[in-house]
Structure formats: structure tokens, C-alpha cells
Design an enzyme around this catalytic site. Structure first.
Site, mmCIF file in Angstrom:
data_model
loop_
_atom_site.group_PDB
_atom_site.id
_atom_site.type_symbol
_atom_site.label_atom_id
_atom_site.label_comp_id
_atom_site.label_asym_id
_atom_site.label_seq_id
_atom_site.Cartn_x
_atom_site.Cartn_y
_atom_site.Cartn_z
ATOM 1 N N HIS A 56 31.625 -49.427 37.367
ATOM 2 C CA HIS A 56 31.349 -50.406 37.950
ATOM 3 C C HIS A 56 31.796 -50.870 39.029
ATOM 4 C CE1 HIS A 56 27.626 -49.747 35.360
ATOM 5 N NE2 HIS A 56 27.896 -49.358 34.012
ATOM 6 N N ASN A 130 21.562 -50.376 32.128
ATOM 7 C CA ASN A 130 21.652 -49.168 33.486
ATOM 8 C C ASN A 130 20.239 -49.175 34.042
ATOM 9 O OD1 ASN A 130 24.281 -48.958 33.940
ATOM 10 N ND2 ASN A 130 24.003 -47.397 32.606
#
Length: 489
Positions: A56, A130
């Protein structure tokens, strides 16, 4: 001197006489080490970038608020920020890609991080999820290996489909997630046009001590939109920051994106007999069994003032709970409870939660002291141990977790259920239409075309066959190969 004038100084506050020319011995140098302003500028520049996140790494962030719209939610949790309809809580969200580095393109086929920090009156609550309701693996011990396959080959330093498909073909629990990833939803049009999910199962506890298992679903109010792979590739070259720019510009223009938060609620006892293990993050719960219940609405209405301060230094962790919300036995979640906070301690320091973007809006009282970059008074002269005789902070027994029963032998064991095929089969056969199935087959084949080892291709096609013969045969045809005969028997 005008009071409005801003004099340039060093970090220690000393005035700078010349910011254009270093101090040298004569016109031609060499440069003198006594030029402390030069040394300070170079040394700070070398340290301007904190280590990027292992996963990320590239993301966009925004501020906003969450408003409860359902009074009945208080029947399921004593969390104060969910206590009544109309209650608003300030929040911050960070969207991200997963596998790419800071300079990577936004429009790659990759899951998107959807991490929300709620600044509640009882402390921060972080929901770190997510844009998919499931994940590739279900035990945290496999996470470092999985991420290595999504990064760069240690020899070539190139992204390598051979690594990814070798791991996936040996990890059939990944089938559900990779089917979603290679579907039309694998490349969202923007961050605004995708859903978000808590993915894991969590526990809610109400004021009566009753417990419920929870799944979070953030449904985009903008509608789902996705990118065609060819357009995504084009944008990756023309504007690699496409998603970041879109979110920033939408908020600047007053087009504030929003999501409706809904939850699935499972009574605590149901977990003992549900047809899938409710704590297996590679599985979803049927909406027929546990319908979506509206909780509230999240609105993003303010861009960060400084990207580094507010987005790069944002530290969200699933370990940040509030009273009334607890962890489940989900093995992936259990590992994340440690790993996320530990990553923040490494990346931005032991005192990362004292940074403004991470600091709770409620009072923070604890006995943790010292460490790098302690800038908030460090507890002053107050006592730094407990128990003590000096009116230090005391624990609140009513905020202990709800006890739960555990049993069994300590051992390295898998989940009881190894059905990795029925849910991706339902997704492929029952949910996707013909055109969506054809595009999925094409996307699988395009990604697998870079696999060099024929054993890996054959093994993955076997796994596809267990999902659906049509899926396996379609991918095999695109790759100019055959479905292995032994899997047909």
C-alpha cells in the site's frame, strides 16, 4: 522591519544570511564545513522520505465525516460513535494500491486499500480493509511470502508473473480473490467508484453483553465503474496519478464522494454451525443468510493541506478498537493486529500515534514515555508506572473484552474446511454474465502469458477446472494449451 516579513532561519531559529551561495574558501572553494546551513539542508533533504510502506505504498487521502442513519444499530454495539441516528464523527480515509511502489501507476490491476480512521469521542477506531470482500490467503504466516510474489524478483528486480502464479497455483484458497481481481472490478475507474470492505469478521458487543459477528460493506453512492484494461494501460502511461488527481479534484470542485456503510450481522452462536467458517477471510457470507443492514453514510469533503503530513504519515491499524468493537479469531486479522502497528513503529517511529493525523481527538493517557521524535511534552513530570499512589490513569474494567471460550491442542493447523471452489464457482457461473466470464478468461490468460514454467500453467488450469470446466478450457484455449487429462477424470 515589517512585522509581516518572514525571515529565513535555520531549524534552530538562527537567521540565514545567504541561501544561494555556500561558504567557500575564496570564489573557487573548496566548501567549508563550517557552513552549518548547507549541512543542515543537505542532511534534512537526505531524510525527507520516510521508508515507503512495504505494501500500500502509493495512496491518496481525504478528510470527512461519518453520520449514523439507523437508530437500531445501538442494539448491537455499545460503540459510542454508532449510538444514535444523526451522530457525526470526523474521519480520515486512505485509498491505495497494494503491490506497487510510490511512483507506480494508479490504474494497474491490483486490489485497492480502503482504510478508514474514525476520530471518535472514545478514541480512534481504524477499519483497515480493501475494495474486495475476501483476500488471497487466510493465515498471516503466509503473508510475507505472498507479498514477495507481488513485488520484484530478487535476481532481475522485475515484476514476475511466474512468481505470482507459482504461489497462487500452490495456494488454492486464493481462487476466490484472484477471480475478483481478474474480473471487471479488478481495475476501478476511480477511488470514488468502488466499494470498500472490512473483509475480516469483527465482533460487536452491546450494553447487555450480547455479542454479534460483523462484516462491513461500504457501498459507493457514485455507482460502480471500472476501466477497460486497454484504457487503464493508456492512462498508466499518460497520467500515472489518475486516481489521486481524480479524488483531489472532485473534492476541490465540491463534488464530495460518499459511501453508505452496511453490515451483515451474525448472532454469536451461529458461528458454530454456519456452512462456511465465518472467520475465513477467503469466504463471504450469503446475503440471503445475513442481509445487509444500513448503518450510516461516509462523506469526504476536505483534501489534505499537506500530503506528507496527513497521507504519508497516516498510520492506520486494525488493532485500534473502541469499546463495543473487538477482534474475531480470524487468523489473518490476528496477525494484522500486530504487524500493522509494528510497521508504523519502524516506518515513522514509536510515537507515530502522537502525530496530528493519527492523534485521537479524545484524551490520551498512558504510561508510555520517550522514544524518537517525542514532541508532545512526553508526559511531563507525571508518574510513568502503574499501579501508583499518585492519581495516575486507571483502567476501566467495563471496557474489558467480552470473554470467549477457546479449546483444542496448540498446534500448527489449517482451517477445518478446505472448500476453496464453491464460492468462486458461484461467482463465475451464477453472478457473472457471459460477457463478464469471457473478459475474466481473457484477463487470466493475459496475466498468465508471462509465466515461463509450463508446470505452473498446468497446475493453475487444474485449479480452474475444479472451479468450472468452462473456465479452465477457456483459459487453456487462450494460452494455446490443453486442460490436463488427469483433472477431467
Amino acid at each position: 522591519m515589517s512585522n509581516s516579513r518572514k525571515d529565513l532561519t535555520t531549524a534552530s531559529g538562527a537567521p540565514v544570511g545567504d541561501n544561494q551561495n555556500s561558504i567557500t574558501a575564496g570564489n573557487n572553494g573548496p566548501t567549508l564545513i563550517q557552513d552549518v546551513h548547507l549541512l543542515e539542508k543537505l542532511a534534512h533533504f537526505n531524510r525527507e522520505r520516510v521508508p515507503e510502506r512495504v505494501v500500500h505504498a502509493k495512496g491518496a487521502g481525504a478528510h470527512g465525516y461519518f453520520e449514523v442513519t439507523n437508530n437500531d444499530i445501538a442494539n448491537y454495539t455499545k460503540a459510542d460513535f454508532l449510538s444514535e441516528a444523526g451522530k457525526q464523527t470526523p474521519m480520515f480515509i486512505r485509498f491505495s494500491t497494494v503491490a506497487g511502489e510510490l511512483g507506480s501507476a494508479d490504474t494497474v490491476r491490483d486490489p485497492r486499500g480502503f482504510a478508514v480512521k474514525f476520530y471518535t469521542e472514545e478514541g480512534n477506531y481504524d477499519l483497515v480493509g480493501n475494495n474486495t470482500p475476501v483476500f488471497f490467503i487466510r493465515d498471516a504466516i503466509k503473508f510475507p511470502d505472498f507479498i514477495h510474489t507481488q513485488k520484484r524478483d530478487p535476481k532481475t528486480h522485475l515484476k514476475d508473473p511466474n512468481m505470482a502464479w507459482d504461489f497462487w497455483s500452490l495456494s488454492p484458497e486464493s481462487l476466490h480473490q484472484i477471480t475478483i481481481l481478474h474480473s471487471d472490478r479488478g481495475i476501478p475507474a476511480t477511488f470514488r467508484h468502488m466499494n470498500g470492505y472490512g473483509s475480516h469478521t469483527y465482533k460487536w458487543v452491546n450494553h447487555d453483553g450480547e455479542a454479534f459477528w460483523i462484516k462491513y460493506h461500504f457501498k459507493t453512492d457514485q455507482g460502480i465503474k471500472n476501466l477497460d484494461p486497454k484504457l487503464a494501460d493508456q492512462l498508466a502511461g499518460e497520467n500515472p496519478d489518475y486516481h489521486l488527481e481524480d479524488l483531489y479534484q472532485a473534492i476541490e470542485d465540491g463534488n464530495h464522494p460518499s459511501w453508505t456503510l452496511k453490515v451483515q450481522i451474525m448472532p454469536e452462536a451461529d458461528a458454530q454451525h454456519y456452512r462456511y467458517d465465518p472467520f475465513d477471510v477467503t469466504k463471504v457470507w450469503s446475503h440471503q443468510d445475513y442481509p445487509l443492514i444500513e448503518v450510516g453514510r461516509m462523506v469526504l469533503n476536505r483534501n489534505p493541506n499537506n500530503y506528507f503530513e496527513e497521507v504519508e504519515q497516516a498510520a492506520l491499524s486494525p488493532a485500534n478498537f473502541v469499546s463495543g468493537i473487538e477482534a474475531s479469531p480470524d487468523k489473518m486479522l490476528q496477525g494484522r493486529l500486530f504487524s500493522y502497528s509494528d510497521a508504523h513503529r519502524y516506518r515513522i517511529g514509536a510515537n507515530h500515534q502522537a502525530l496530528p493525523i493519527n492523534r485521537a481527538k479524545s484524551n490520551v493517557n498512558h504510561y508510555q514515555r520517550d522514544g524518537n521524535m517525542r514532541f508532545d511534552g512526553n508526559g511531563g513530570g507525571s508518574v510513568n508506572y502503574e499501579p501508583n499512589s499518585y492519581d495516575g490513569p486507571k483502567e476501566t474494567p467495563e471496557n474489558k473484552i467480552k470473554p470467549f471460550e477457546v479449546s483444542g491442542f496448540a498446534d500448527s493447523v489449517s482451517y477445518d474446511n478446505d472448500d476453496h471452489y464453491s464460492q468462486p464457482r458461484a461467482l463465475f457461473r451464477d453472478i457473472m454474465n457471459y460477457d463478464e466470464r469471457e473478459r475474466l478468461i481473457k484477463n487470466f490468460a493475459d496475466h498468465m502469458s508471462g509465466v515461463r514454467d509450463e508446470r505452473i500453467i498446468a497446475r493453475q488450469i487444474k485449479e480452474f477446472y475444479r472451479v468450472s470446466p468452462d473456465l479452465a478450457e477457456g483459459v487453456a484455449k487462450e494460452l494455446n494449451t490443453e486442460v490436463p487429462e488427469e483433472v477431467k477424470e
